[in-house]
Motif scaffolding. Structure first.
Motif, short mmCIF file in Angstrom:
data_model
loop_
_atom_site.label_atom_id
_atom_site.label_comp_id
_atom_site.label_asym_id
_atom_site.label_seq_id
_atom_site.Cartn_x
_atom_site.Cartn_y
_atom_site.Cartn_z
N ILE A 1 0.84 -1.07 -0.22
CA ILE A 1 0.11 0.07 -0.04
C ILE A 1 0.77 1.30 -0.14
N LEU A 2 0.51 2.05 -0.84
CA LEU A 2 1.48 3.37 -1.10
C LEU A 2 0.50 4.49 -0.79
N VAL A 3 0.83 5.36 0.33
CA VAL A 3 0.23 6.28 0.82
C VAL A 3 1.12 7.78 0.43
N ASN A 4 0.44 8.50 -0.78
CA ASN A 4 1.45 9.69 -1.24
C ASN A 4 2.48 9.27 -1.81
N GLY A 5 2.61 8.03 -2.28
CA GLY A 5 3.67 7.59 -3.22
C GLY A 5 4.82 6.82 -2.26
N ASP A 6 4.54 6.91 -0.85
CA ASP A 6 5.59 6.34 0.03
C ASP A 6 4.95 4.90 0.47
N LYS A 7 5.67 3.68 0.37
CA LYS A 7 5.40 2.50 0.69
C LYS A 7 5.08 2.30 2.41
N VAL A 8 3.92 2.08 2.99
CA VAL A 8 3.64 1.84 4.39
C VAL A 8 3.81 0.37 4.63
N ASP A 9 5.07 0.08 5.30
CA ASP A 9 5.28 -1.50 5.58
C ASP A 9 4.14 -1.96 6.31
N ALA A 10 3.71 -1.41 7.36
CA ALA A 10 2.62 -1.58 8.23
C ALA A 10 1.34 -2.02 7.86
N LEU A 11 1.11 -1.57 6.45
CA LEU A 11 -0.24 -1.80 5.79
C LEU A 11 0.06 -3.02 4.69
N SER A 12 1.27 -3.28 4.43
CA SER A 12 1.41 -4.53 3.61
C SER A 12 0.66 -5.67 4.05
N VAL A 13 0.20 -6.65 3.09
CA VAL A 13 -0.28 -7.98 3.35
C VAL A 13 0.00 -8.85 2.16
N PRO B 1 -2.72 10.58 -3.09
CA PRO B 1 -3.22 9.38 -3.57
C PRO B 1 -2.85 8.24 -2.97
N LEU B 2 -3.76 7.25 -2.84
CA LEU B 2 -3.71 5.97 -2.24
C LEU B 2 -3.41 4.75 -3.38
N GLN B 3 -2.60 3.95 -3.31
CA GLN B 3 -2.36 2.92 -4.51
C GLN B 3 -2.19 1.60 -3.60
N ALA B 4 -2.42 0.43 -4.43
CA ALA B 4 -2.16 -0.96 -4.13
C ALA B 4 -1.29 -1.22 -5.23
N ALA B 5 -0.23 -2.02 -4.79
CA ALA B 5 0.79 -2.58 -5.80
C ALA B 5 1.15 -3.72 -5.70
N ILE B 6 1.21 -4.66 -6.55
CA ILE B 6 2.25 -5.81 -6.73
C ILE B 6 3.65 -5.68 -7.26
N GLY B 7 4.63 -5.70 -6.46
CA GLY B 7 5.98 -5.54 -7.22
C GLY B 7 5.90 -3.87 -7.76
#
Length: 600
Positions: free
Chosen positions: A489-501, A531-537
């Motif tokens: 999960i990227l919040v404002n372009g930054d990856k937030v590790d605590a929100l990864s699943v 911007p909120l984004q969900a990404a795989i790789g």
């Protein structure tokens, strides 16, 4: 004097704590007024939720009269255990400190999932089991049907079941007689060197660590020098006692008896549940087998917040882990949240209880991240290791396969709800194993399911699908390879590790989109667009945008040239761009918990 040690085991809410209190009252240990208050559930949380969280060990005395008129005094040491699947480790600890067990079954509900699990656990340890059918005073009670279920599912003869009502006291005398006659006495030998099993411990600010023990061989005396065989620490006993149910000082705890030790133990790490205590002067040649380590199922991070400091949180966790050996923790750090702890639990209810106990008993303020399960990773070089957080997953190029934990689940439910339940299990990637009929109206289903699909909201869905009548119990059966990916999960372009699943690839887009919608509701609007984004790789699979807080900068302009308004709007736009680049986004606690609710 004869000794009988036994546990009271049952499914949740079948009346264990009320039966414990009734036995205490029958033995004259508590009054009628105290009986109404479930005296053994002494934690506020236990009273509020109406469940037992910690097993409680109590000693009472009973004068038993034999058919030939002889009277003999019996010491009854019994443990009231929890019924919820998350606290099964407490039950296993209690069973290993006993020779017998009372298996309580509700006469209105019959055999349930935890009834089966607890009965098997007691048989495995080799205990003598006394089946008891409780709540026979209720208008809807059907003890004959329940006795047949006990025989059919568990194999105990229907005529052996003792009918009682813990609430009114009916049948309690017959139960106590059966305990004295049927349960075996302790097998330990008083002449052997002392060996005592630690089955629980708590921390007292004034007396240090108080250790609860079951003496297997020999005896413990006041003033005796003792050695903890696991940690090799030496102490001198300053105080001995038993819970009756209030603490009562004694001079000696003999073979087969249960009690507590005070020995001015200040270091919490010197005492381990499952360790053996022996006489320092005449030590036992070998320690007792102890307990199998508990297997944590669910992990999440706790970070200090508000006035709480890191050291305060660590001290509180140290004390709590002493009282609850199935809870584990280790230091963890996170760019967004700072320094905290990675904690392991037996299930979601266990996690919730630990969080509430830290907040209530130790006045701790903290942020909790969303729970995850343990995964097994096989790297391309052939090495296999386990991770309990998605942030620990190596680069996808180095991962050959990700294996997830699978459980074998037994579900007991009404026959007319089978279709709903099978659909729920199949939606959660379940593998059907078998169906067994229990009586005319109830069914036991067995499924194999990925644990990650169960920890979120499976229990709530089960209750909805079965109108509240379904129950479940599960055991971990191992790790299996699956088509799993890490969803960032990227919040404002930054990856937030605590929100990864970590999710199944087929569900990744749906899960990512649902998660972003929940996050959008939880994160407040800022002065700039987020911007909120969900990404795989490196591939973005979903996006949501939190609009910026608008300010009408042209409000003071009226009439005149339109270029003046344009200039102000351009200036605002530039400012928001710059702010978006350097501004930080505040993510509230609810946002981390939103991962939980994105199970659908």
């Amino acid at each position: 004097m004869q000794i009988r040690n036994f546990s009271i085991i049952a499914h949740i809410d079948h009346g264990k704590s009320t039966l414990s209190d009734r036995l205490l009252m029958r033995a004259g240990a508590i009054t009628e007024r105290e009986f109404q208050n479930q005296i053994l559930d002494d934690m506020d949380l236990e009273r509020e939720r109406g469940i037992t969280i910690k097993a409680s060990a109590v000693t009472v005395f009973h004068d038993h009269t034999y058919p030939d008129g002889r009277t003999e005094r019996f010491m009854l040491n019994f443990i009231d255990t929890p019924g919820h699947v998350d606290f099964h480790y407490e039950v296993q600890k209690a069973l290993q400190a006993c020779e017998g067990a009372i298996l309580v079954v509700d006469s209105t509900q019959g055999v349930q999932a935890q009834t089966v699990a607890n009965a098997y656990a007691a048989v495995e340890v080799g205990l003598e089991i006394v089946p008891v059918i409780n709540k026979i005073d209720l208008p809807s009670a059907d003890p004959v049907r329940v006795a047949e279920e006990i025989e059919q599912v568990l194999g105990f003869p229907a005529e052996d079941a003792i009918l009682v009502s813990a609430k009114t006291g009916q049948g309690i005398d017959e139960l106590i007689t059966a305990l004295c006659d049927k349960l075996p006495p302790p097998t330990g030998k008083p002449e052997l060197p002392t060996r005592a099993l630690i089955f629980d411990s708590i921390y007292d600010d004034y007396r240090g660590v108080i250790t609860y023990v079951r003496v297997i061989d020999g005896e413990l005396r006041k003033g005796m020098k003792i050695r903890f065989m696991g940690t090799n620490k030496l102490y001198q006993i300053t105080d001995l006692g038993k819970l009756m149910p209030r603490p009562k000082q004694v001079e000696v705890i003999g073979t087969g008896e249960v009690g507590f030790i005070v020995a001015a133990i200040k270091d919490l790490h010197d005492v381990r549940v499952g360790d053996t205590i022996t006489d320092a002067g005449n030590p036992a040649p070998a320690a007792l087998p102890g307990y199998k380590p508990s297997q944590q199922m669910v992990y999440c991070d706790f970070y200090p917040s508000g006035k709480t400091q890191y050291d305060e949180l660590r001290d509180a966790m140290d004390r709590l882990s002493l009282n609850d050996s199935s809870f584990s923790f280790e230091p963890e750090s996170n760019d967004a949240l700072g320094f905290g702890f990675r904690c392991g639990f037996l299930g979601l209810l266990h996690m919730e209880i630990i969080q509430e106990r830290l907040e209530r008993e130790f006045n701790i303020e903290m942020i909790q991240t969303a729970p995850t399960v343990t995964y097994e990773i096989k790297k391309t070089d052939g090495t296999v290791f386990r991770i309990d957080s998605p942030s620990q997953l190596p680069d996808p190029n180095h991962v050959e396969e990700i294996r997830e934990p699978f459980i074998e689940m037994n579900l007991i439910l009404p026959g007319d709800c089978v279709g709903n339940l099978m659909k729920l299990c199949e939606d959660r990637r379940g593998i059907y194993k078998k169906t067994e009929y229990i009586g005319a109206t109830r069914v036991m289903l067995q499924y194999e399911l990925p644990l990650a699909e169960v920890i979120y909201d499976f229990y709530d869905r089960l209750k909805s699908a079965t109108k509240g009548y379904g129950t479940m119990d599960f055991d971990l059966i191992g790790f299996r390879s699956g088509n799993l990916v890490k969803l960032d999960i990227l919040v404002n372009g930054d990856k937030v590790d605590a929100l990864s699943v970590i999710v199944h690839r087929d569900h990744a887009e749906k899960r990512g989109r649902g998660l972003l919608v929940r996050l959008k509701e939880e994160i407040d609007r800022h002065l700039f667009e987020i911007p909120l984004q969900a990404a795989i790789g490196g591939k973005i699979i979903a996006r949501e945008t939190i609009k910026s807080v608008g300010k009408n900068v042209t409000a003071k302009c009226y009439g005149g040239d339109v270029t003046r308004k344009r200039k102000l709007l351009e200036k605002q736009k530039e400012g928001k761009k710059r702010m978006k680049r350097v501004g930080s986004v505040d993510i509230p606690q609810q946002a981390f918990m939103a991962i939980l609710e994105s199970g659908d």
